[in-house]
Design a protein around this motif. Structure first.
Motif, mmCIF file in Angstrom:
data_model
loop_
_atom_site.group_PDB
_atom_site.id
_atom_site.type_symbol
_atom_site.label_atom_id
_atom_site.label_comp_id
_atom_site.label_asym_id
_atom_site.label_seq_id
_atom_site.Cartn_x
_atom_site.Cartn_y
_atom_site.Cartn_z
ATOM 1 N N UNK A 224 47.587 -58.380 -2.018
ATOM 2 C CA UNK A 224 47.319 -57.127 -1.465
ATOM 3 C C UNK A 224 46.188 -56.614 -2.328
ATOM 4 N N UNK A 225 45.359 -55.671 -1.391
ATOM 5 C CA UNK A 225 43.896 -55.038 -1.899
ATOM 6 C C UNK A 225 44.224 -54.169 -3.226
ATOM 7 N N UNK B 121 47.751 -44.161 -2.707
ATOM 8 C CA UNK B 121 48.276 -45.261 -3.163
ATOM 9 C C UNK B 121 50.145 -45.197 -2.941
ATOM 10 N N UNK B 122 50.270 -43.952 -2.639
ATOM 11 C CA UNK B 122 51.896 -43.735 -1.904
ATOM 12 C C UNK B 122 51.964 -44.894 -1.024
ATOM 13 N N UNK B 123 51.321 -45.096 -0.217
ATOM 14 C CA UNK B 123 51.454 -46.305 0.845
ATOM 15 C C UNK B 123 51.325 -47.732 0.245
ATOM 16 N N UNK B 124 50.314 -47.859 -0.827
ATOM 17 C CA UNK B 124 49.895 -49.178 -1.183
ATOM 18 C C UNK B 124 51.439 -49.678 -2.184
ATOM 19 N N UNK B 125 51.775 -48.526 -3.112
ATOM 20 C CA UNK B 125 52.938 -48.985 -3.898
ATOM 21 C C UNK B 125 54.127 -49.004 -2.917
ATOM 22 N N UNK B 126 54.379 -48.357 -2.020
ATOM 23 C CA UNK B 126 55.424 -48.607 -0.945
ATOM 24 C C UNK B 126 55.418 -49.843 -0.665
ATOM 25 N N UNK B 127 54.225 -50.278 0.015
ATOM 26 C CA UNK B 127 54.268 -51.703 0.482
ATOM 27 C C UNK B 127 54.241 -52.741 -0.567
ATOM 28 N N UNK B 128 53.841 -52.583 -1.826
ATOM 29 C CA UNK B 128 53.886 -53.687 -2.544
ATOM 30 C C UNK B 128 55.271 -53.753 -2.975
ATOM 31 N N UNK B 129 56.270 -52.565 -3.043
ATOM 32 C CA UNK B 129 57.634 -52.634 -3.375
ATOM 33 C C UNK B 129 58.347 -53.560 -2.509
ATOM 34 N N UNK B 130 58.063 -53.209 -1.092
ATOM 35 C CA UNK B 130 58.668 -53.939 -0.034
ATOM 36 C C UNK B 130 58.380 -55.541 -0.010
ATOM 37 N N UNK B 131 57.176 -55.717 -0.439
ATOM 38 C CA UNK B 131 56.654 -57.164 -0.395
ATOM 39 C C UNK B 131 57.355 -57.931 -1.795
#
Length: 275
Positions: free
Chosen positions: A152-153, A165-175
């Motif tokens: 992830x970038x 970063x809300x989207x980045x953190x949410x995606x990191x959590x799902x991954x």
């Protein structure tokens, strides 16, 4: 389809020159470009050198550099990140790259990525396949998210970083809940090169700066990756995101992104680039 292979030798010469400078010279003075964003003196020097080399060698092709912007014609355009991963480079972390791509009407059609401290060079021209150190490469055949290694970038800095970063953190959590491992290398060029080589199964950057992406997008595509925007449209310089995925995982990966529920408005692409 145009033939871009004849431009590979000059692109390789340019990237090799930049990589040699990185190996032999220190970063030099650092310039603060914004909130938690820096460039080294060597970034600027390499970009000036390569801009001039390509201006003389290919006068009909324009140039876009991360540090000094656009010059020359615009239909075809060299796109350079002189040191992708400057923060790594100045700390002596070997995960950094020289990234030189070619855009034609906004589409990545050629790319060279060199990893000076890992000793690898990745290359591709549209329709000619992708190579690592001169040998053909292909993306992985991984077909289960539970077996995937996903890069992830970097998280956003600067204006509106908390919101972005809300989207980045949410995606990191799902991954983290779904894949074998999540990685953050600090260089999008390396992520896309490793996707092309099958070391990674996806390289997900929730932004799109052409100097970061053009070379890697060309290489990953030629190695068989799907490289798309968040809405699965074909990636271009005007995309909002850069999502490179081995084909068997594209549906599941985009499904995870959709499930975060924080996707951008398709009518407001925040990173538009006009060649």
């Amino acid at each position: 389809m145009s033939d871009y292979r004849h431009l590979l030798p000059v692109a390789i010469e340019a990237v090799a020159r930049a990589a040699e400078a990185m190996q032999r010279r220190p970063p030099g003075a650092l310039t603060v470009k914004g909130d938690r964003d820096i460039a080294s003196a060597l970034d600027y020097e390499i970009e000036r050198d390569i801009r001039e080399l390509l201006r003389v060698a290919t006068p009909g092709i324009g140039f876009l550099g991360e540090e000094h912007g656009v010059s020359g014609p615009g239909e075809m355009q060299w796109v350079l990140d002189p040191i992708d991963g400057t923060a790594n480079f100045v700390r002596g972390i070997p995960l950094c790259a020289v990234s030189l791509g070619l855009l034609h009407h906004g589409e990545a059609v050629l790319g060279i990525i060199e990893l000076p401290f890992l000793g690898n060079r990745y290359a591709a021209a549209q329709g000619d396949g992708a190579t690592a150190d001169g040998k053909p490469i292909r993306v992985s055949r991984t077909n289960r998210l539970s077996e995937a290694i996903v890069a992830i970038g970097d998280y956003a800095v600067g204006a509106d970083a908390p919101a972005k970063n809300q989207l980045r953190l949410a995606l990191t959590a799902r991954l983290a809940e779904s894949v074998q491992r999540v990685r953050m290398t600090g260089t999008a060029a390396l992520d896309l090169a490793w996707l092309a080589e099958g070391k990674l199964d996806a390289a997900l950057t929730l932004s799109n700066h052409p100097w970061d992406m053009a070379a890697g997008v060309a290489i990953a595509r030629e190695a068989g990756a799907e490289v798309v925007d968040w809405d699965r449209t074909r990636h271009s310089a005007n995309s909002s995101m850069t999502l490179g995925v081995t084909p068997a995982l594209i549906d599941d990966t985009l499904g995870l992104l959709r499930d975060t529920g924080r996707l951008p408005n398709p009518c407001r692409r925040s990173q538009r680039f006009e060649p």
